[in-house]
Design a protein around this motif. Sequence first.
Motif, PDB file in Angstrom:
ATOM      1  N   SER A 219       0.808  -1.219   0.000  1.00  0.00           N
ATOM      2  CA  SER A 219       0.000   0.000   0.000  1.00  0.00           C
ATOM      3  C   SER A 219       0.842   1.270   0.000  1.00  0.00           C
ATOM      4  O   SER A 219       0.312   2.371  -0.051  1.00  0.00           O
ATOM      5  CB  SER A 219      -0.937   0.002   1.215  1.00  0.00           C
ATOM      6  OG  SER A 219      -0.190   0.012   2.415  1.00  0.00           O
TER       7      SER A 219
ATOM      8  N   PRO B  96      -0.938  -0.492  -4.709  1.00  0.00           N
ATOM      9  CA  PRO B  96      -1.810  -0.050  -3.613  1.00  0.00           C
ATOM     10  C   PRO B  96      -3.280  -0.440  -3.766  1.00  0.00           C
ATOM     11  O   PRO B  96      -4.005  -0.490  -2.772  1.00  0.00           O
ATOM     12  CB  PRO B  96      -1.658   1.478  -3.608  1.00  0.00           C
ATOM     13  CG  PRO B  96      -0.350   1.728  -4.274  1.00  0.00           C
ATOM     14  CD  PRO B  96      -0.220   0.635  -5.297  1.00  0.00           C
TER      15      PRO B  96
ATOM     16  N   ALA C  55      -3.200  -5.655  -0.541  1.00  0.00           N
ATOM     17  CA  ALA C  55      -2.679  -4.362  -0.090  1.00  0.00           C
ATOM     18  C   ALA C  55      -3.430  -3.791   1.111  1.00  0.00           C
ATOM     19  O   ALA C  55      -2.953  -2.863   1.741  1.00  0.00           O
ATOM     20  CB  ALA C  55      -2.713  -3.346  -1.228  1.00  0.00           C
ATOM     21  N   ALA C  56      -4.583  -4.354   1.437  1.00  0.00           N
ATOM     22  CA  ALA C  56      -5.393  -3.811   2.533  1.00  0.00           C
ATOM     23  C   ALA C  56      -5.272  -4.686   3.778  1.00  0.00           C
ATOM     24  O   ALA C  56      -5.361  -5.913   3.687  1.00  0.00           O
ATOM     25  CB  ALA C  56      -6.853  -3.711   2.110  1.00  0.00           C
TER      26      ALA C  56
END
Length: 125
Positions: free
Chosen positions: A24, A57, A62-63
């Motif tokens: 990210s 990202p 990415a989270a």
Amino acid sequence: MDRESSVAEVIKRELQLLSPAVRSSRALADQLLDPEFVEVGASGRRWDRQSMLSALPVMQGAADDGPQYVPTEMTGTVLAPGIVHLTFETMLDGRRARRSSLWRKSDDESGWRMYYHQATPVPDA
């Protein structure tokens, strides 16, 4: 740096690239991708460094609160001074892939950076 510590450092960096914190952050990912980076993803798409830095990202993995990569069977081999080849498998949101990465170290300042990566989907049994 001996062979064992070179492989250990590259594995550490590969795991960083799989983490949401690095995926990210363009600045953090930028430090780990070689200027000549190329990837052939599990989709078959070819990525260059800039397209990968832009896409990371918003890609899966990415989270912090979304699906994340679970790597297994990570092993490495020093192919030549300053070149390490890693192989491993990942699971992401129920999809398995076999992966191969080439890392190179051009100087001590930038350290090890991913030069090439390929992901191949593993079909359901």
